[in-house]
Scaffold this motif. Structure first.
Motif, PDB file in Angstrom:
ATOM      1  N   THR A  11       2.800 -10.514   4.462  1.00  0.00           N
ATOM      2  CA  THR A  11       4.204 -10.642   4.846  1.00  0.00           C
ATOM      3  C   THR A  11       4.611  -9.649   5.926  1.00  0.00           C
ATOM      4  N   ASP A  65       5.111  -6.490   5.423  1.00  0.00           N
ATOM      5  CA  ASP A  65       5.980  -5.463   4.819  1.00  0.00           C
ATOM      6  C   ASP A  65       5.164  -4.185   4.618  1.00  0.00           C
ATOM      7  N   ARG A  97      -2.976  -5.273  -4.498  1.00  0.00           N
ATOM      8  CA  ARG A  97      -1.622  -5.758  -4.238  1.00  0.00           C
ATOM      9  C   ARG A  97      -1.233  -5.604  -2.771  1.00  0.00           C
ATOM     10  N   THR A  98      -1.850  -4.651  -2.087  1.00  0.00           N
ATOM     11  CA  THR A  98      -1.499  -4.397  -0.692  1.00  0.00           C
ATOM     12  C   THR A  98      -1.684  -5.624   0.174  1.00  0.00           C
ATOM     13  N   PHE A 144       1.397  -7.531   0.856  1.00  0.00           N
ATOM     14  CA  PHE A 144       2.282  -6.927   1.845  1.00  0.00           C
ATOM     15  C   PHE A 144       1.720  -7.086   3.257  1.00  0.00           C
ATOM     16  N   ASP A 194       6.003  -0.989   5.066  1.00  0.00           N
ATOM     17  CA  ASP A 194       6.677   0.140   4.411  1.00  0.00           C
ATOM     18  C   ASP A 194       6.534   0.038   2.898  1.00  0.00           C
ATOM     19  N   THR A 195       6.722  -1.158   2.348  1.00  0.00           N
ATOM     20  CA  THR A 195       6.564  -1.335   0.903  1.00  0.00           C
ATOM     21  C   THR A 195       5.120  -1.112   0.500  1.00  0.00           C
ATOM     22  N   ALA A 196       4.183  -1.568   1.314  1.00  0.00           N
ATOM     23  CA  ALA A 196       2.767  -1.339   1.018  1.00  0.00           C
ATOM     24  C   ALA A 196       2.463   0.149   0.938  1.00  0.00           C
ATOM     25  N   ASP A 207       0.354 -10.409  -9.939  1.00  0.00           N
ATOM     26  CA  ASP A 207       1.311 -10.086 -11.011  1.00  0.00           C
ATOM     27  C   ASP A 207       0.628 -10.136 -12.381  1.00  0.00           C
ATOM     28  N   ARG A 225       4.563   2.611   0.248  1.00  0.00           N
ATOM     29  CA  ARG A 225       5.190   3.187  -0.945  1.00  0.00           C
ATOM     30  C   ARG A 225       4.396   2.847  -2.195  1.00  0.00           C
ATOM     31  N   ALA A 226       3.944   1.621  -2.292  1.00  0.00           N
ATOM     32  CA  ALA A 226       3.186   1.203  -3.478  1.00  0.00           C
ATOM     33  C   ALA A 226       1.889   2.001  -3.608  1.00  0.00           C
ATOM     34  N   ASP A 257       1.257   5.024  -2.290  1.00  0.00           N
ATOM     35  CA  ASP A 257       1.582   6.427  -2.587  1.00  0.00           C
ATOM     36  C   ASP A 257       1.917   6.592  -4.069  1.00  0.00           C
TER      37      ASP A 257
END
Length: 426
Positions: free
Chosen positions: A243, A245, A236-237, A240, A247-249, A214, A251-252, A254
């Motif tokens: 955890t 996650d 940042r990946t 994810f 799908d969020t990885a 962050d 999207r981030a 992309d």
């Protein structure tokens, strides 16, 4: 500005305010002698070290550390862009552990864990750093080169010792500067925080890692450097991954790829940033079992890799060899034996960063285990250890692979038992 290579001893001399000529005159040696010390091809004689330490304003122990790390020189360099932002680039380098045993460079866990509270405190007061000496941005850049190289070469103990004091110093420098100086300091701070995250994530401080990411995002925004922001998205990946996650990885990554400036001909740095994002997105897709999406991302990453040489761009290694390592990672995630075989017919060149080479052998060991090739898996884990001992010893997949080997061997060899004990596998 042309790139400037550095070594730890070189940076210490500049920090102390000496040219090679002035330092040589103070010590009563030839300028070429100082040059050989800084290149790591010769060390000062024992009777010269006390005067050298005094001139550099370090203790004898700190001088020994400088000399030790100078024997593993970095070929990273720094380039200032016209807009005041910073590029850390250049071919990656590697070093071989001393033949007298890797225990001398295995992680000193006490040093690292003791540094974590100091690092947390430095982050708590990032906007209100303690008063203290503040070097110029030019001098601080040299320390960032060193920190980036230490992260790429998996020298976590060195990072843990220096970062808790380096990060506040960069924060002070940013407060003292004008608008351009603040952007430059923010670029340096982003890379320093990334180095700190390399320690926090590897040693299981996931809350600290998330906080560092962050702060990296905030610093990269102050730097006003979209390619540095792409680097943060790449890092940042890992949160994810931790955890699950995915799908969020995806999207981030992309979204970050869409924000890389692509007007006109791409610079090498922009191509590398875009390629690295697609490279990591391919691994995310592979872990999610999405073979078609992984293939699409690898195709985009190959296109970028054809446009650049292997190197380190904004702190991220990218190029044809890095891509091949990620192709293996995707094949392992997808349990694709043909893809694994293609990757296994190649070996990462020694000039790649140690951490990346170690990753290759860790992934290949997983694949060999899946194929039932236990001896090959053991050989790969030994290669991962040789490439980056500190990285291999802390990697959970190394312990998982070793545990699997122990379970499936009725009479494990002494070598396997030693490796498992070293990695604390059961």
């Amino acid at each position: 500005m042309a790139g400037r290579s550095s070594t730890p001893l070189f940076g210490a001399r500049l920090s102390a305010g000496y040219s090679q000529e002035k330092l040589a005159a103070k010590l009563g040696v030839e300028r070429s002698t100082v040059g050989r010390w800084e290149r790591g091809v010769q060390s000062p004689q024992p009777w010269q070290r006390r005067a050298l330490a005094a001139a550099l304003q370090v203790s004898l122990d700190e001088l020994d550390d400088l000399l030790h790390r100078t024997l593993r020189p970095s070929s990273l360099s720094l380039q200032d862009k016209p807009d005041g932002t910073l590029l850390v680039t250049g071919p990656a380098v590697s070093w071989q552990p001393p033949e007298d045993g890797e225990s001398s460079i295995a992680p000193d866990l006490d040093v690292i864990h003791a540094a974590i509270p100091r690092l947390r405190r430095a982050l708590d007061s990032l906007d209100l750093p303690d008063d203290g000496p503040t070097r110029s941005l030019a001098d601080l850049r040299l320390d960032i080169v060193r920190a980036s190289d230490d992260r790429l070469q998996s020298r976590y103990v060195d990072l843990a010792r220096r970062l808790p004091s380096l990060i506040p110093e960069i924060a002070r420098a940013g407060q003292l500067g004008d608008a351009i100086g603040r952007r430059q300091a923010a670029s340096l701070l982003t890379l320093a925080l990334r180095a700190a995250d390399g320690v926090a994530f590897k040693f299981g401080y996931l809350d600290l890692s998330a906080r560092l990411i962050d702060l990296m995002r905030s610093a990269a925004q102050v730097a006003e450097d979209p390619l540095l922001q792409a680097t943060v998205a790449y890092v940042r990946t890992e949160a994810f991954f931790a955890t699950g996650d995915l799908d969020t990885a995806a999207r981030a990554l992309d979204l970050a790829a869409d924000q890389v400036p692509t007007r006109g001909a791409l610079s090498a740095t922009a191509a590398a940033a875009l390629g690295a994002l697609h490279m990591r997105a391919a691994v995310v897709a592979g872990r999610a079992g999405k073979a078609d999406a992984a293939s699409d991302h690898l195709r985009e990453a190959r296109r970028a890799a054809h446009a650049v040489s292997e190197g380190v761009y904004r702190g991220t290694a990218f190029g044809p060899s890095s891509l091949r390592i990620h192709e293996l990672a995707v094949a392992v995630e997808l349990r694709d034996p043909r893809g694994v075989q293609r990757a296994a017919d190649w070996a990462p060149p020694p000039e790649l960063p140690a951490e990346r080479r170690s990753h290759y052998y860790i992934d290949l060991a997983r694949a060999q285990l899946d194929l039932g090739h236990r001896q090959d898996a053991y050989v790969c884990l030994q290669a991962a250890r040789r490439a980056a001992p500190e990285h291999a010893r802390t990697h959970p997949q190394v312990r998982q692979s070793l545990s699997a080997l122990l379970r499936t061997h009725s009479a494990p060899s002494s070598g396997l038992l030693d490796l498992a004990a070293w990695a604390r596998a059961r």
